[in-house]
Structures are given as C-alpha cells and as structure tokens.
Design a protein around this motif. Structure first.
Motif, PDB file in Angstrom:
ATOM      1  N   LEU A  52      37.036  25.191 -40.672  1.00  0.00           N
ATOM      2  CA  LEU A  52      37.894  24.981 -41.842  1.00  0.00           C
ATOM      3  C   LEU A  52      38.982  23.949 -41.525  1.00  0.00           C
ATOM      4  O   LEU A  52      39.234  23.019 -42.299  1.00  0.00           O
ATOM      5  CB  LEU A  52      38.516  26.318 -42.271  1.00  0.00           C
ATOM      6  N   ALA A  53      39.612  24.115 -40.352  1.00  0.00           N
ATOM      7  CA  ALA A  53      40.686  23.189 -39.965  1.00  0.00           C
ATOM      8  C   ALA A  53      40.154  21.762 -39.868  1.00  0.00           C
ATOM      9  O   ALA A  53      40.779  20.809 -40.348  1.00  0.00           O
ATOM     10  CB  ALA A  53      41.285  23.626 -38.633  1.00  0.00           C
ATOM     11  N   LEU A  54      38.962  21.613 -39.289  1.00  0.00           N
ATOM     12  CA  LEU A  54      38.382  20.275 -39.130  1.00  0.00           C
ATOM     13  C   LEU A  54      38.133  19.634 -40.500  1.00  0.00           C
ATOM     14  O   LEU A  54      38.457  18.466 -40.736  1.00  0.00           O
ATOM     15  CB  LEU A  54      37.085  20.351 -38.334  1.00  0.00           C
ATOM     16  N   VAL A  55      37.564  20.426 -41.420  1.00  0.00           N
ATOM     17  CA  VAL A  55      37.274  19.885 -42.756  1.00  0.00           C
ATOM     18  C   VAL A  55      38.566  19.489 -43.473  1.00  0.00           C
ATOM     19  O   VAL A  55      38.639  18.444 -44.128  1.00  0.00           O
ATOM     20  CB  VAL A  55      36.493  20.913 -43.600  1.00  0.00           C
ATOM     21  N   VAL A  56      39.604  20.322 -43.326  1.00  0.00           N
ATOM     22  CA  VAL A  56      40.861  20.020 -44.001  1.00  0.00           C
ATOM     23  C   VAL A  56      41.482  18.726 -43.436  1.00  0.00           C
ATOM     24  O   VAL A  56      41.940  17.867 -44.194  1.00  0.00           O
ATOM     25  CB  VAL A  56      41.856  21.208 -43.885  1.00  0.00           C
ATOM     26  N   VAL A  57      41.426  18.570 -42.129  1.00  0.00           N
ATOM     27  CA  VAL A  57      41.962  17.348 -41.519  1.00  0.00           C
ATOM     28  C   VAL A  57      41.166  16.132 -41.993  1.00  0.00           C
ATOM     29  O   VAL A  57      41.732  15.092 -42.347  1.00  0.00           O
ATOM     30  CB  VAL A  57      41.943  17.446 -39.967  1.00  0.00           C
ATOM     31  N   PHE A  58      39.837  16.270 -42.035  1.00  0.00           N
ATOM     32  CA  PHE A  58      39.011  15.174 -42.517  1.00  0.00           C
ATOM     33  C   PHE A  58      39.395  14.824 -43.965  1.00  0.00           C
ATOM     34  O   PHE A  58      39.476  13.661 -44.353  1.00  0.00           O
ATOM     35  CB  PHE A  58      37.527  15.561 -42.451  1.00  0.00           C
ATOM     36  N   ASN A  92      21.619  10.285 -40.905  1.00  0.00           N
ATOM     37  CA  ASN A  92      22.194  10.560 -39.591  1.00  0.00           C
ATOM     38  C   ASN A  92      23.518   9.846 -39.344  1.00  0.00           C
ATOM     39  O   ASN A  92      24.335  10.319 -38.562  1.00  0.00           O
ATOM     40  CB  ASN A  92      21.192  10.215 -38.501  1.00  0.00           C
ATOM     41  N   VAL A  93      23.741   8.707 -40.012  1.00  0.00           N
ATOM     42  CA  VAL A  93      25.022   8.016 -39.797  1.00  0.00           C
ATOM     43  C   VAL A  93      26.037   8.347 -40.895  1.00  0.00           C
ATOM     44  O   VAL A  93      27.188   7.947 -40.819  1.00  0.00           O
ATOM     45  CB  VAL A  93      24.857   6.476 -39.719  1.00  0.00           C
ATOM     46  N   ASN A  94      25.594   9.060 -41.917  1.00  0.00           N
ATOM     47  CA  ASN A  94      26.517   9.464 -42.981  1.00  0.00           C
ATOM     48  C   ASN A  94      27.616  10.351 -42.384  1.00  0.00           C
ATOM     49  O   ASN A  94      27.322  11.378 -41.775  1.00  0.00           O
ATOM     50  CB  ASN A  94      25.721  10.229 -44.050  1.00  0.00           C
ATOM     51  N   PRO A  95      28.881   9.952 -42.550  1.00  0.00           N
ATOM     52  CA  PRO A  95      29.968  10.754 -41.964  1.00  0.00           C
ATOM     53  C   PRO A  95      29.950  12.210 -42.447  1.00  0.00           C
ATOM     54  O   PRO A  95      30.380  13.100 -41.711  1.00  0.00           O
ATOM     55  CB  PRO A  95      31.234  10.050 -42.455  1.00  0.00           C
ATOM     56  N   ILE A  96      29.432  12.426 -43.642  1.00  0.00           N
ATOM     57  CA  ILE A  96      29.392  13.805 -44.132  1.00  0.00           C
ATOM     58  C   ILE A  96      28.418  14.634 -43.297  1.00  0.00           C
ATOM     59  O   ILE A  96      28.682  15.802 -42.987  1.00  0.00           O
ATOM     60  CB  ILE A  96      29.034  13.831 -45.636  1.00  0.00           C
ATOM     61  N   SER A  97      27.288  14.014 -42.871  1.00  0.00           N
ATOM     62  CA  SER A  97      26.357  14.709 -41.970  1.00  0.00           C
ATOM     63  C   SER A  97      27.043  15.051 -40.661  1.00  0.00           C
ATOM     64  O   SER A  97      26.922  16.160 -40.136  1.00  0.00           O
ATOM     65  CB  SER A  97      25.155  13.825 -41.642  1.00  0.00           C
ATOM     66  N   LEU A 123      30.198  15.360 -40.047  1.00  0.00           N
ATOM     67  CA  LEU A 123      31.196  16.412 -40.237  1.00  0.00           C
ATOM     68  C   LEU A 123      30.512  17.774 -40.358  1.00  0.00           C
ATOM     69  O   LEU A 123      30.975  18.770 -39.778  1.00  0.00           O
ATOM     70  CB  LEU A 123      32.025  16.106 -41.493  1.00  0.00           C
ATOM     71  N   ALA A 124      29.389  17.817 -41.096  1.00  0.00           N
ATOM     72  CA  ALA A 124      28.669  19.084 -41.261  1.00  0.00           C
ATOM     73  C   ALA A 124      28.126  19.571 -39.926  1.00  0.00           C
ATOM     74  O   ALA A 124      28.204  20.769 -39.608  1.00  0.00           O
ATOM     75  CB  ALA A 124      27.541  18.919 -42.279  1.00  0.00           C
ATOM     76  N   THR A 125      27.621  18.623 -39.147  1.00  0.00           N
ATOM     77  CA  THR A 125      27.128  18.987 -37.813  1.00  0.00           C
ATOM     78  C   THR A 125      28.253  19.561 -36.955  1.00  0.00           C
ATOM     79  O   THR A 125      28.089  20.580 -36.282  1.00  0.00           O
ATOM     80  CB  THR A 125      26.550  17.737 -37.104  1.00  0.00           C
ATOM     81  N   ALA A 126      29.398  18.913 -37.027  1.00  0.00           N
ATOM     82  CA  ALA A 126      30.552  19.380 -36.250  1.00  0.00           C
ATOM     83  C   ALA A 126      30.951  20.792 -36.665  1.00  0.00           C
ATOM     84  O   ALA A 126      31.211  21.654 -35.827  1.00  0.00           O
ATOM     85  CB  ALA A 126      31.720  18.411 -36.430  1.00  0.00           C
ATOM     86  N   CYS A 127      30.978  21.042 -37.979  1.00  0.00           N
ATOM     87  CA  CYS A 127      31.358  22.371 -38.477  1.00  0.00           C
ATOM     88  C   CYS A 127      30.341  23.417 -38.047  1.00  0.00           C
ATOM     89  O   CYS A 127      30.690  24.525 -37.636  1.00  0.00           O
ATOM     90  CB  CYS A 127      31.461  22.360 -40.008  1.00  0.00           C
ATOM     91  N   ARG A 128      29.057  23.050 -38.163  1.00  0.00           N
ATOM     92  CA  ARG A 128      27.988  23.956 -37.768  1.00  0.00           C
ATOM     93  C   ARG A 128      28.163  24.342 -36.295  1.00  0.00           C
ATOM     94  O   ARG A 128      28.101  25.519 -35.941  1.00  0.00           O
ATOM     95  CB  ARG A 128      26.655  23.223 -37.963  1.00  0.00           C
ATOM     96  N   SER A 129      28.476  23.319 -35.482  1.00  0.00           N
ATOM     97  CA  SER A 129      28.591  23.585 -34.047  1.00  0.00           C
ATOM     98  C   SER A 129      29.786  24.495 -33.759  1.00  0.00           C
ATOM     99  O   SER A 129      29.717  25.380 -32.915  1.00  0.00           O
ATOM    100  CB  SER A 129      28.721  22.271 -33.278  1.00  0.00           C
ATOM    101  N   ILE A 141      32.599  16.152 -33.449  1.00  0.00           N
ATOM    102  CA  ILE A 141      33.986  16.475 -33.807  1.00  0.00           C
ATOM    103  C   ILE A 141      34.860  15.225 -33.659  1.00  0.00           C
ATOM    104  O   ILE A 141      35.631  14.881 -34.571  1.00  0.00           O
ATOM    105  CB  ILE A 141      34.531  17.623 -32.925  1.00  0.00           C
ATOM    106  N   THR A 142      34.694  14.548 -32.524  1.00  0.00           N
ATOM    107  CA  THR A 142      35.501  13.340 -32.309  1.00  0.00           C
ATOM    108  C   THR A 142      35.212  12.282 -33.373  1.00  0.00           C
ATOM    109  O   THR A 142      36.136  11.689 -33.944  1.00  0.00           O
ATOM    110  CB  THR A 142      35.208  12.760 -30.908  1.00  0.00           C
ATOM    111  N   THR A 143      33.903  12.073 -33.641  1.00  0.00           N
ATOM    112  CA  THR A 143      33.555  11.067 -34.640  1.00  0.00           C
ATOM    113  C   THR A 143      34.181  11.408 -35.993  1.00  0.00           C
ATOM    114  O   THR A 143      34.719  10.537 -36.682  1.00  0.00           O
ATOM    115  CB  THR A 143      32.022  10.972 -34.786  1.00  0.00           C
TER     116      THR A 143
END
Lengths: 326, 278
Positions: free
Chosen positions: B169-175, B229-234, B236-242, B253-255
C-alpha cells in the motif's frame, strides 16, 4: 483637482493583450487612500483584467502600477499581504461550509486555530450567515454567498479591497446590504476599488469614477462631474401602445431633445432633460392623446453615459475575453 | 413569539464595523503550516462528498468480483488461485485510478474562481498544490484499503501478512504522488473537470489493462508481452505482489520509485509554472 491624500493605487499606461485583443490598452488611474473608487464600464471593457493585474494574478504587458507604494511586478508578495480580492464569481470554496471557508482563510493568513474559529464566528454573526454556517456554500443564496465572499476578504482587514461587480445578479435588498458593507469598510479605513457596470452603484458609493471602454479610460471625475457631463438625468416614457412610439418620439424630440429608442418596443427616453422640460414633454404627449403607461425622471443609465461620452452605446465585447484571463 | 421581532437576515452594519476594527495582521504562517492547511481543506472535501470515494472504489471492487469469479477459473484454474495473482494488481489499479481525481479536483477549483482567492493571498505559492496532495493521499489510502479488505473478505491471504499488505500500500501511494502531477498538468491545461476525467482515464485505463495486473504476460504475443513487461504499471504490480508474498523484488521496487521520482521531477515544475500563470 487637488488631492493631498497619498495614493493607494497609482497606475500609468497599463496594458494587457490576450492574443489579438487589447483587453487593457493603456489605463491610468490614481486612487487616493481611504476612498471608494469606481471603475465603470460594460462587460468586456477590461475592468476585471485591470483588477487581476493589480492583485498580481496576471502580469501586465506594459505600464507600471504601484499598490500602496509597492510595485506589482517586483513586490508582488508585499502587495498580496495588503489587499483582498472579492471576485465576480464568488471566490469562496463551494464544497466547504461557510464557517470552514472563513477558518481556512484565517489559518492561511496566520491566525491560530482558536483565533481563526473565533474570527469566523464573529464574521458569520456580523454578516448574518450564522444560521447557514454549517451548510455547504453551494447551497447558499446569491446574496448570502456574496456576503460570505466579502467576509472572507476581511478575515484580516485589508488596506485595499478589490470589489469586482459585487452586486451583479443580486436582488435590490441584497444589493443595499452589500453597499452598506462597502461603506462600513471605507469608514474603517479600507480603500476600495469597485468595478461595476451600474452607474447607480458607482454613484451611491464612489468618491471618484473612471469610465472605461475598450480597455481605455474615457472619462474620469466625481459622480457629480460625470453626470453633469451627460445631463441632469433622463426622461423615460413607456407607452400603452407600442404602435404610437414613432409619434411619441417626434413630440418628445420637439419638446425636450434627442430621443433614444429602447430595446423595449413601447419605451423611449431622452437622455438629458431637466425636470421642467421633462414635464413639458410628458404633458405634450398627453395633449396629443398618447396613452402613457409610466414615466420617470431618473439618472442616466450606463448606456446613456456611454452614448454621451463615446457616441456609441455600451456594447459587450467578445464575452470570452474576460474568461481568457482566468 | 412576538411578531414585533424584526427579520434579521442580512448583515449587521454595526457588527461589521466592529469586525473590521478588531484585527491586527498576524505573522505570516510558514510554508509547512500553509500546506497542511490546504491538506485539511482536501480532507474536508472528502468528508463532505464521500460519494467521490465511491466512484474510485466501486470500479476496482467491481473488477475484482468480475475477474475473480467470471474469468478466474479460466485464467488461473481456480478463483482462489486467481485472486492470489490479481489482488496486488487490483490494489495498484484502484489507487492509480484515484490519482486522476487529483487533476479533476484541481480543475474544479480553477473553474470556480476560488484559486484566484488563494493566489491573491500572501502565502507560499506551491502550498495549495502540495496541500491538495496531502488531502489526496488520504483518498489513496482509503481506496487501497478498501480493495485489500474486500480481497481478504473473499479469501485472499497475503503470505507476508499485514506488514506485506502495508508495504505494498505504501509503495502504491508513493508512486501515486509522482503520477498525480501528470494529472495535475492535465487539470491545468484542459477546460473542464469532465475533460480531465475523460483524458485521464483514456490514458490510465488501457495502460492498466496492458499490464500484468490481470494476466500473466507470458501468454501474450511477443510484441505485446514486450510492452507489458516495460509498462511501469506492470513493474509496480510486480513489486506489490512481491511485497505481499513476502519475497520483496528489489529491482521492481527500485524501478517503481525511480519512475515515480522521474514523473514528479518532470511534471511538478510544469504544474507549478502553469498554476502560477493561469
């Protein structure tokens, strides 16, 4: 004219264009401190653009302006800390309550949380909006909204207030109240720049008036001087039968002076008529057997002022002009 | 009740005179305090018009129900397996949709003239923009929380527990802080709140679908897979999933954070410039 009061507003050669339109084409103004100064003109004459420049919302293209001694280009912050803007569109937040609006402004101007609440309640009471304090502003009546707008402008009393068309669209009672508030502000020492399209309003409130047309000041003076240049007032006649207007125009032309045919097909007016000649005119109409629905001897309208000053009627310029500046 | 009582609707001139006479100008508030005041304003709006939260939460919840129960079995073999896959992505979608409203509310302010008032005040000039972002963040958190709670109610259990969910949640809000400046620029350029809404969703909607939010990109035709695969939304979703799975993907997450920072670096200055010159 000899004015010894220091100037609250000092404007020379102010210009602003939007695209090809010269909204303000070289305006000079000198407004003494403590006065109410009227800027009179039709929609699109450039009034709002002048205010927006003086309030530092948009930069001028040319010319200089000092507000309470501060240059609007280089000392914008100092200007903003001394003035308040009361806009044509009520510049309050519709999605907040009246009380929240006033608290918000109190906080933004540096009042403490409790001081801003106290101030909000004091203003709500004074402006007769206590009962609606907790209601969202979008549900306010026009008069209430306008009063809140003015209250919002004096959360911290400004030294100069811009009142942009404060009574447009208000009923006569609300209009009278806004005028009372403006007088009270002046009595408290605030200078007011009043933009209006009503000669009556400028006449009621202003110590000095500048008439503005197509971005230029075309006449300046006290309300008395201005009216004297137009005539003592107009005779307005409304006939029972619009079909008789041609005959009536001829009779009035001979008895009183140049006749203006109004938009109302039964009405006509003579722009400069003193009381005795006007009475002659009315009795001449009666002797000719023309039925009169009503007649009045009143102040010249803005149309008549414009006709007298410019030779053309006050016309609205491209209505989108003023919007482009927003 | 006596009928002699006068109707007192309107201003009391004596009280107005009194009110004018009683103020001394207080010291000017600091930038932070001013921004916080605008944040308070944003929250009041949420409080007065809670329906606006409905707009942004109902759509993702609808998608959650629809995809899970309609397509979940077909896509992932079972609805519960699909829920595990798609919920972090729906969290992303839900919050990113909310960012469009930052531009919409900015545009609404502009059309109402209240911005003129703010701009005529002696305040730190970016304060209204930063303040509304603070208010918006409350909306982001609510939108994200709703999706997570509904997911849990349907049987979703993040492996990393509450911590993982909060991290995502925090990551998505920052994004969203970064992305919202894109919509602020739209809000300042377009003529009506509706135009901002339409243009905003025209961008965010296809971008969300052309990501890995709903399907594993491995099943897609080559060029599309490359785009997804290069879509930032993908990413971000991958980062959240992880994060929710308890296996944090440092690169994703860094990207995500870098993309957010880049968006802010580009669009924040444009926003402040446009806001000043409107």
């Amino acid at each position: 004219m000899t004015t010894h009061a220091p100037l609250a507003i000092e404007v020379t050669g102010l210009e602003k264009s939007f695209g090809d339109t010269h909204a303000v084409a070289g305006v000079d103004l000198a407004v003494p401190e403590g006065s109410i100064y009227g800027v009179l003109g039709p929609n699109g004459a450039g009034k709002t653009t002048v205010i927006r420049m003086l309030a530092t919302l948009i930069p001028p293209d040319a010319g200089t302006a000092r507000v309470l001694g501060h240059d609007i280009r280089t000392e914008g912050d100092a200007v903003r800390s001394l003035v308040s803007l009361t806009g044509q569109l009520a510049s309050v937040d519709e999605e907040l309550t009246g009380r929240e609006n006033l608290i918000l402004l109190g906080r933004l101007l540096g009042l403490s949380r409790s001081a801003s609440r106290t101030r909000a309640d004091e203003l709500l009471e004074a402006f007769g909006i206590s009962e609606a304090a907790a209601r969202l502003v979008k549900h306010y009546s026009g008069g209430m909204r306008r009063r809140l707008d003015i209250a919002a402008s004096i959360v911290v009393t400004p030294r100069l207030m811009f009142l942009d068309e404060p009574t447009t669209g208000l009923d006569p009672r609300s209009r009278g109240q806004v005028w009372e508030i403006a007088r009270a502000l002046q009595a408290g020492g605030t200078t007011i720049l009043l933009c209006t399209q009503y000669l009556e309003e400028a006449d009621q409130l202003a110590d000095g008036i500048a008439v503005i047309d197509r971005g230029k000041v075309i006449a300046e003076g006290t309300p008395g001087q201005l009216k004297a240049s137009v005539g003592t007032g107009g005779l307005k006649v409304r006939l029972l039968d619009p079909g008789q207007r041609g005959d009536a125009a001829g009779i009035l032309e001979r008895a009183v002076g140049a006749v203006v045919l109004d938009a109302d097909p039964a009405a006509l007016s003579v722009s400069s008529a003193d009381a005795s000649r006007a009475a002659d005119g009315v009795s001449a109409l009666a002797r000719a057997g023309l039925g009169i629905a009503e007649f009045s001897l009143g102040q010249p309208s803005l149309d008549e002022v414009f006709l007298a000053l410019t030779g053309h009627l006050a016309e609205e310029r491209d209505a989108t002009l003023e919007e482009q500046s927003s | 009740m006596s009928t002699a009582t006068p109707v007192t609707a309107g201003a009391d001139t004596a009280a107005v005179r009194q009110a004018i006479a009683t103020t001394a100008r207080p010291p000017r508030p600091g930038p932070l305090s001013t921004a916080l005041t605008f944040g308070w304003r944003g929250m009041l709006k949420v409080k007065h018009v809670p329906e606006q939260l409905l707009d942004v939460t109902v759509t993702p919840v609808m998608f959650l129900l629809m995809f899970t129960y309609l397509f979940g079995g077909a896509i992932a073999g079972s609805t519960s397996a699909y829920l595990d896959y798609t919920l972090p992505g729906l969290l992303v979608m839900s919050v990113l949709f909310t960012t469009v409203y930052s531009g919409v509310s900015l545009n609404t302010d502009l059309t109402k003239g209240v911005v003129d008032r703010f701009r005529s005040l002696p305040i730190w000039r970016p304060a209204p923009l930063l303040g509304s972002l603070l208010g918006d963040s409350v909306r982001y958190v609510i939108a994200g929380t709703v999706i997570i709670v509904v997911g849990v109610a349907l049987g979703y259990r993040p492996d990393a527990g509450v911590t993982g969910a909060l991290g995502a949640l925090a990551l998505v809000v920052v994004f969203s802080f970064g992305l919202s400046w894109v919509f602020s620029v739209l809000g300042l350029l377009l003529r009506s709140p509706n135009a901002v809404m339409n243009a905003g969703f025209m961008g965010i909607f296809p971008l969300t679908f052309l990501s890995n939010v709903f399907v594993d990109p491995a099943t897609l035709p080559g060029p599309l897979e490359a785009f997804v695969n290069v879509n930032p939304i993908s990413i971000l979703a991958t980062a959240c999933r992880s994060l929710m799975d308890g296996t944090p993907d440092g690169e994703a997450i860094t990207t995500s954070l870098v993309v957010a920072a880049a968006l802010a670096a580009i669009f924040l200055p444009i926003t402040t410039r446009l806001y000043r010159s409107r």
